[in-house]
Motif scaffolding. Structure first.
Motif, mmCIF file in Angstrom:
data_model
loop_
_atom_site.group_PDB
_atom_site.id
_atom_site.type_symbol
_atom_site.label_atom_id
_atom_site.label_comp_id
_atom_site.label_asym_id
_atom_site.label_seq_id
_atom_site.Cartn_x
_atom_site.Cartn_y
_atom_site.Cartn_z
ATOM 1 N N GLU A 1 -6.038 19.073 -7.951
ATOM 2 C CA GLU A 1 -7.090 19.001 -7.960
ATOM 3 C C GLU A 1 -8.255 19.196 -6.861
ATOM 4 O O GLU A 1 -9.214 19.572 -6.744
ATOM 5 C CB GLU A 1 -7.981 17.388 -8.705
ATOM 6 C CG GLU A 1 -7.336 17.152 -10.161
ATOM 7 C CD GLU A 1 -5.625 16.685 -10.080
ATOM 8 O OE1 GLU A 1 -5.263 16.511 -8.989
ATOM 9 O OE2 GLU A 1 -5.247 16.455 -11.140
ATOM 10 N N GLU A 2 -7.871 18.593 -5.836
ATOM 11 C CA GLU A 2 -8.167 18.784 -4.540
ATOM 12 C C GLU A 2 -8.389 20.213 -4.047
ATOM 13 O O GLU A 2 -9.260 20.921 -3.520
ATOM 14 C CB GLU A 2 -7.554 17.868 -3.431
ATOM 15 C CG GLU A 2 -8.173 18.157 -1.841
ATOM 16 C CD GLU A 2 -7.258 17.194 -0.929
ATOM 17 O OE1 GLU A 2 -7.799 17.400 0.149
ATOM 18 O OE2 GLU A 2 -6.471 16.480 -1.308
ATOM 19 N N ASN B 1 1.743 3.108 -3.433
ATOM 20 C CA ASN B 1 0.562 3.682 -4.352
ATOM 21 C C ASN B 1 -0.471 4.675 -3.383
ATOM 22 O O ASN B 1 -1.146 5.463 -3.979
ATOM 23 C CB ASN B 1 -0.140 2.695 -4.630
ATOM 24 C CG ASN B 1 0.821 1.923 -5.775
ATOM 25 O OD1 ASN B 1 1.580 2.568 -6.679
ATOM 26 N ND2 ASN B 1 0.413 0.680 -5.872
ATOM 27 N N ALA B 2 -0.311 4.544 -2.019
ATOM 28 C CA ALA B 2 -1.398 5.171 -1.224
ATOM 29 C C ALA B 2 -0.991 6.833 -0.964
ATOM 30 O O ALA B 2 -1.917 7.407 -0.570
ATOM 31 C CB ALA B 2 -1.491 4.619 -0.143
ATOM 32 N N PHE B 3 0.208 6.996 -1.289
ATOM 33 C CA PHE B 3 0.550 8.681 -0.688
ATOM 34 C C PHE B 3 0.973 9.471 -2.006
ATOM 35 O O PHE B 3 1.886 8.959 -2.707
ATOM 36 C CB PHE B 3 1.639 8.574 0.051
ATOM 37 C CG PHE B 3 1.231 7.650 1.425
ATOM 38 C CD1 PHE B 3 0.603 8.400 2.388
ATOM 39 C CD2 PHE B 3 1.781 6.540 1.703
ATOM 40 C CE1 PHE B 3 -0.055 7.637 3.532
ATOM 41 C CE2 PHE B 3 1.388 5.673 2.857
ATOM 42 C CZ PHE B 3 0.574 6.356 3.842
ATOM 43 N N THR B 4 0.645 10.556 -2.164
ATOM 44 C CA THR B 4 0.905 11.425 -3.372
ATOM 45 C C THR B 4 2.207 12.568 -2.762
ATOM 46 O O THR B 4 1.697 13.657 -2.818
ATOM 47 C CB THR B 4 -0.473 12.265 -3.894
ATOM 48 O OG1 THR B 4 -0.680 13.027 -2.562
ATOM 49 C CG2 THR B 4 -1.390 11.366 -4.108
ATOM 50 N N TRP B 5 3.166 11.697 -2.661
ATOM 51 C CA TRP B 5 4.191 12.561 -2.209
ATOM 52 C C TRP B 5 5.082 13.315 -3.236
ATOM 53 O O TRP B 5 5.865 14.132 -3.177
ATOM 54 C CB TRP B 5 4.937 11.909 -1.347
ATOM 55 C CG TRP B 5 5.762 10.736 -2.093
ATOM 56 C CD1 TRP B 5 5.301 9.543 -2.103
ATOM 57 C CD2 TRP B 5 7.024 10.643 -2.377
ATOM 58 N NE1 TRP B 5 6.235 8.578 -2.981
ATOM 59 C CE2 TRP B 5 7.274 9.403 -3.074
ATOM 60 C CE3 TRP B 5 8.237 11.809 -2.873
ATOM 61 C CZ2 TRP B 5 8.468 9.166 -4.155
ATOM 62 C CZ3 TRP B 5 9.135 11.317 -3.264
ATOM 63 C CH2 TRP B 5 9.340 9.922 -4.133
ATOM 64 N N GLU B 6 4.774 12.786 -4.607
ATOM 65 C CA GLU B 6 5.763 13.059 -5.794
ATOM 66 C C GLU B 6 4.877 14.502 -6.320
ATOM 67 O O GLU B 6 5.448 15.250 -7.037
ATOM 68 C CB GLU B 6 5.941 12.088 -6.635
ATOM 69 C CG GLU B 6 6.787 11.147 -6.015
ATOM 70 C CD GLU B 6 7.085 10.164 -7.417
ATOM 71 O OE1 GLU B 6 8.046 9.916 -7.791
ATOM 72 O OE2 GLU B 6 6.200 9.188 -7.636
ATOM 73 N N LYS B 7 3.510 14.294 -6.419
ATOM 74 C CA LYS B 7 2.734 15.491 -6.942
ATOM 75 C C LYS B 7 1.878 16.077 -6.035
ATOM 76 O O LYS B 7 1.275 15.298 -5.244
ATOM 77 C CB LYS B 7 2.075 14.740 -8.111
ATOM 78 C CG LYS B 7 2.792 14.323 -9.300
ATOM 79 C CD LYS B 7 1.970 13.385 -10.211
ATOM 80 C CE LYS B 7 2.886 12.996 -11.297
ATOM 81 N NZ LYS B 7 2.168 12.280 -12.368
ATOM 82 N N LEU B 8 1.655 17.476 -6.132
ATOM 83 C CA LEU B 8 0.640 18.299 -5.234
ATOM 84 C C LEU B 8 -0.726 17.870 -5.727
ATOM 85 O O LEU B 8 -1.117 17.767 -7.004
ATOM 86 C CB LEU B 8 1.064 19.613 -5.345
ATOM 87 C CG LEU B 8 2.334 20.172 -4.819
ATOM 88 C CD1 LEU B 8 2.680 21.518 -5.088
ATOM 89 C CD2 LEU B 8 2.329 19.922 -3.246
ATOM 90 N N PRO B 9 -1.554 17.615 -4.829
ATOM 91 C CA PRO B 9 -2.979 17.373 -5.215
ATOM 92 C C PRO B 9 -3.784 18.593 -5.701
ATOM 93 O O PRO B 9 -4.579 19.147 -5.032
ATOM 94 C CB PRO B 9 -3.672 16.694 -4.039
ATOM 95 C CG PRO B 9 -2.898 17.332 -3.007
ATOM 96 C CD PRO B 9 -1.416 17.623 -3.677
ATOM 97 N N ARG C 1 0.795 -1.040 0.124
ATOM 98 C CA ARG C 1 0.164 -0.202 0.033
ATOM 99 C C ARG C 1 0.883 1.323 0.018
ATOM 100 O O ARG C 1 0.369 2.382 -0.459
ATOM 101 C CB ARG C 1 -0.965 -0.069 1.513
ATOM 102 C CG ARG C 1 -1.741 1.117 1.404
ATOM 103 C CD ARG C 1 -2.692 1.098 2.544
ATOM 104 N NE ARG C 1 -3.502 2.361 2.866
ATOM 105 C CZ ARG C 1 -3.000 3.235 3.504
ATOM 106 N NH1 ARG C 1 -1.928 3.284 4.136
ATOM 107 N NH2 ARG C 1 -3.854 4.287 3.706
#
Length: 248
Positions: free
Chosen positions: A223-224, A213-221, A210
């Motif tokens: 869309e959120e 793939n569970a954490f978006t540490w390379e790209k800022l969200p 998990r």
């Protein structure tokens, strides 16, 4: 970064699992392919008897940190180069230190292996936990000085080394789970402790899968940020930037 990954797995096989692998890596791998569940018995029979070796190994590691703090390799290169060039050129030739071993990738892999040894063998021999703590305390002093005050500035990949070390720590937990499951299955009076350890091993494998793939540490969200204006309030622009040179 790639060096960190390969170096870590090399040390896992030839340092952490050295007693289980022995001198026949090919035979060890063939055994795992033919009988995957034999890994529990192999590790439980061999690895508990190597705890004193790793205690000595951790203490010896403190010496290597102190040796690195002296920067004897760049110093030797500088002393040799000063006989040919002036001081500025000699310093340029001596720096930076060898990035294959002293770079962030190599150091991160070795730090992860120190932690792996502490996790894997800590229950079998509790003093290893103390020695591992002292090792990292010495590392904090030595590398805190080297990387901030002594060595040249290095480009940073923005946390890639740190994230890989976290992944390697999860690998250490899986190895620990396999070892303790085998030890408890063989030495406990009943299968209960081994079954509990096996459950923790399954959870460790799931968490490791998990984590990637569970954490978006390379790209800022983005869309959120765009959808949730109430949660993230944007500051109003109150000033205007003017470059004085363009006015003149």
């Amino acid at each position: 970064h790639k060096l960190q990954v390969w170096y870590f797995w090399f040390q896992v096989v030839f340092v952490v699992l050295a007693t289980a692998v022995g001198q026949n890596v090919k035979g060890f791998m063939e055994t795992l392919v033919e009988k995957p569940f034999a890994i529990f018995a192999v590790m439980a029979k061999t690895m508990p008897y190597a705890t004193h070796f790793y205690m000595n190994w951790l203490v010896l590691a403190w010496t290597t940190h102190a040796m690195g703090m002296t920067r004897y390799v760049p110093l030797g290169k500088f002393k040799f180069a000063i006989k040919i060039w002036d001081e500025a050129q000699a310093k340029q030739v001596a720096e930076p230190e060898d990035q294959d071993y002293y770079g962030m990738g190599g150091r991160s892999a070795r730090w992860a292996i120190f932690l792996t040894v502490g996790i894997v063998y800590g229950t079998l021999s509790p003093p290893i936990c103390v020695l591992t703590f002292i090792n990292f305390a010495v590392s904090r002093v030595c590398f805190g000085y080297l990387m901030v005050f002594a060595e040249t500035k290095k480009p940073d990949l923005g946390g890639v080394f740190f994230v890989k070390m976290m992944e390697h720590a999860l690998v250490a937990l899986i190895i620990y789970g396999i070892l303790m499951t085998g030890v408890l299955m063989q030495r406990a009076a009943t299968y209960g402790p081994g079954i509990i350890a096996a459950g923790a091993l399954v959870y460790g494998i799931v968490v490791n899968a998990r984590f990637a793939n569970a954490f978006t540490w390379e790209k800022l969200p983005f869309e959120e940020l765009a959808d949730d204006e109430k949660k993230y309030k944007h500051k109003a622009e109150t000033g205007v930037y003017v470059q004085p040179e363009m006015i003149e």
